[in-house]
Each structure stands twice: as C-alpha cells, then as structure tokens.
Design a protein around this motif. Structure first.
Motif, short mmCIF file in Angstrom:
data_model
loop_
_atom_site.label_atom_id
_atom_site.label_comp_id
_atom_site.label_asym_id
_atom_site.label_seq_id
_atom_site.Cartn_x
_atom_site.Cartn_y
_atom_site.Cartn_z
N PHE A 99 0.84 -1.20 0.00
CA PHE A 99 0.00 0.00 0.00
C PHE A 99 0.87 1.25 0.00
N PRO A 100 1.10 1.89 -1.15
CA PRO A 100 2.01 3.04 -1.17
C PRO A 100 1.61 4.15 -0.20
N HIS A 101 0.34 4.35 0.02
CA HIS A 101 -0.10 5.41 0.92
C HIS A 101 0.00 5.02 2.39
N LEU A 102 0.29 3.77 2.68
CA LEU A 102 0.40 3.30 4.06
C LEU A 102 1.76 2.69 4.38
N ILE A 103 2.71 2.82 3.48
CA ILE A 103 4.01 2.17 3.68
C ILE A 103 4.61 2.63 4.99
N ARG A 104 5.00 1.65 5.77
CA ARG A 104 5.64 1.93 7.05
C ARG A 104 7.12 1.57 6.93
N PRO A 105 7.96 2.36 7.53
CA PRO A 105 9.39 2.04 7.45
C PRO A 105 9.72 0.75 8.20
N ILE A 106 10.76 0.12 7.77
CA ILE A 106 11.24 -1.08 8.45
C ILE A 106 12.12 -0.61 9.60
N THR A 107 11.75 -0.99 10.80
CA THR A 107 12.45 -0.52 12.00
C THR A 107 13.17 -1.67 12.69
N VAL A 111 12.05 -5.48 11.70
CA VAL A 111 12.91 -6.07 10.67
C VAL A 111 12.98 -7.60 10.77
N LEU A 112 13.05 -8.14 11.97
CA LEU A 112 13.19 -9.58 12.12
C LEU A 112 11.88 -10.33 11.83
N ASP A 113 10.78 -9.62 11.82
CA ASP A 113 9.50 -10.22 11.44
C ASP A 113 9.29 -10.14 9.93
N ILE A 114 9.74 -9.05 9.32
CA ILE A 114 9.52 -8.82 7.89
C ILE A 114 10.51 -9.60 7.03
N LEU A 115 11.76 -9.66 7.44
CA LEU A 115 12.80 -10.28 6.61
C LEU A 115 12.51 -11.72 6.19
N PRO A 116 12.07 -12.61 7.09
CA PRO A 116 11.80 -13.98 6.63
C PRO A 116 10.72 -14.05 5.55
N LEU A 117 9.70 -13.20 5.64
CA LEU A 117 8.64 -13.19 4.64
C LEU A 117 9.13 -12.58 3.33
N ALA A 118 9.92 -11.52 3.43
CA ALA A 118 10.50 -10.92 2.22
C ALA A 118 11.39 -11.92 1.50
N ASP A 119 12.10 -12.73 2.27
CA ASP A 119 12.95 -13.76 1.68
C ASP A 119 12.10 -14.87 1.07
N GLU A 120 11.10 -15.35 1.80
CA GLU A 120 10.26 -16.44 1.29
C GLU A 120 9.51 -16.05 0.01
N LYS A 129 16.08 -3.43 2.02
CA LYS A 129 15.79 -2.49 3.12
C LYS A 129 16.03 -3.16 4.47
N CYS A 130 15.66 -4.43 4.59
CA CYS A 130 15.90 -5.16 5.83
C CYS A 130 17.40 -5.31 6.08
N ALA A 131 18.14 -5.65 5.05
CA ALA A 131 19.59 -5.79 5.19
C ALA A 131 20.22 -4.47 5.62
N PHE A 132 19.74 -3.38 5.05
CA PHE A 132 20.25 -2.07 5.42
C PHE A 132 19.95 -1.78 6.90
N ARG A 133 18.74 -2.09 7.32
CA ARG A 133 18.36 -1.86 8.72
C ARG A 133 19.22 -2.71 9.64
N LEU A 134 19.44 -3.98 9.28
CA LEU A 134 20.27 -4.86 10.11
C LEU A 134 21.71 -4.36 10.17
N ASP A 135 22.23 -3.89 9.04
CA ASP A 135 23.58 -3.31 9.05
C ASP A 135 23.67 -2.15 10.03
N GLY A 136 22.67 -1.29 10.00
CA GLY A 136 22.64 -0.16 10.93
C GLY A 136 22.58 -0.62 12.37
#
Length: 162
Positions: A99-107, A111-120, A129-136
């Motif tokens: 949803f472009p109008h509801l996009i929430r940043p990965i925090t 990040v640890l909840d979103i990354l496995p689904l993004a990978d799957e 974006k998850c990798a960038f957040r984890l690097d930070g």
C-alpha cells in the motif's frame, strides 16, 4: 574516546518510505492507482483475511507471480490459506510494500519479522531495506560496545572531608 568525535550518519539511498506521500499529505497518483485496485485474491492468515490484488502482489513478488500465473491450485482459489504465518507479521510485511499510501518504514522492532517473509516471497527491494536496517543495527551495537561509559553514569564524586 572523546565526545567530540565525528558521528557517522547512515542513509539508505534506496529508501522510498517517505516518497509515497505528497508534501501536503494528500494521496499521490500512485496512491490513487493502488487504493482502488480491484481485490481479486484473498489470503487467509490465522483465520483473518487480506483482500488484495494479484497484479500488485505479482509486481513485487516472483513467488506470488508464479502462484497466480502457473498451474498451482492457488491460481483459481477464491481464498488462499497461508498456514504457519502470523497475521501481525504478514500485515507488517504487506505494509512494507503493498500500500504506497500506508508504507511503514522497516524498523529495529519490525525487521526480524519482515525479513523472513521478504525472503520467502522474494520481495528483493524489501530484503535490501531489511539488510540495510540490520547493518545499521550491527553498527550501532558495535559503537555501544566500543564506546566506554563512565562508571558512575555522570555522577560526580564529592569530597566528604572538610
């Protein structure tokens, strides 16, 4: 380490989280195009339903694309159950791209909840974006470990002898 050291600010050049909204807070053209997409697929997660658009999912995920365009049983199913998924995590995953109008940043919290689904589902821009957040997070953790902290946390010792 002196407190006058130079601080490094990490920026994500691919971060488009804030580009979805116009300066006035009004929906953008992209918002309007996706807000009114017909819902032609329903995903069922923990008994709750997500009414979504196959084309939008397919544009972001080759897994969904294959599911909807190949000869999988899901291609013609009215409701597609996603067993083993958690509703809250799947909702966070969807709000990171769908949803472009509801996009929430990965925090750090998501990040640890979103990354496995993004990978799957092979949503590569979200994996990045998850990798960038984890690097930070790793950089911040290293800074916290390597930065000496005062033993008394800023308290001063007072001379009690007069």
């Amino acid at each position: 380490m002196a407190s006058g050291g130079k601080k490094t600010k990490i920026e994500d050049p691919a971060n488009e989280d804030l580009k979805a909204e116009s300066p006035e807070g009004e929906p953008t053209m992209e918002d309007q195009q996706t807000m009114f997409l017909p819902t032609d697929v329903t995903l069922k997660v923990e008994g709750k339903l997500f009414h979504l658009n196959k084309k939008r999912l397919s544009e972001n995920s080759p897994v969904f694309k294959a599911m909807f365009e190949s000869d999988f049983e899901e291609k013609h199913a009215e409701v597609i159950p996603l067993p083993g998924k958690k509703f809250r995590e799947f909702e966070m995953f969807l709000t990171s791209f769908y949803f472009p109008h509801l996009i929430r940043p990965i925090t750090e919290e998501t990040v640890l909840d979103i990354l496995p689904l993004a990978d799957e589902y092979q949503v590569h821009h979200i994996k990045s974006k998850c990798a960038f957040r984890l690097d930070g997070m790793v950089i911040n953790a290293k800074k916290n470990i390597l930065t000496p902290k005062p033993f008394y946390d800023g308290c001063t010792m007072q001379n009690t002898t007069t």
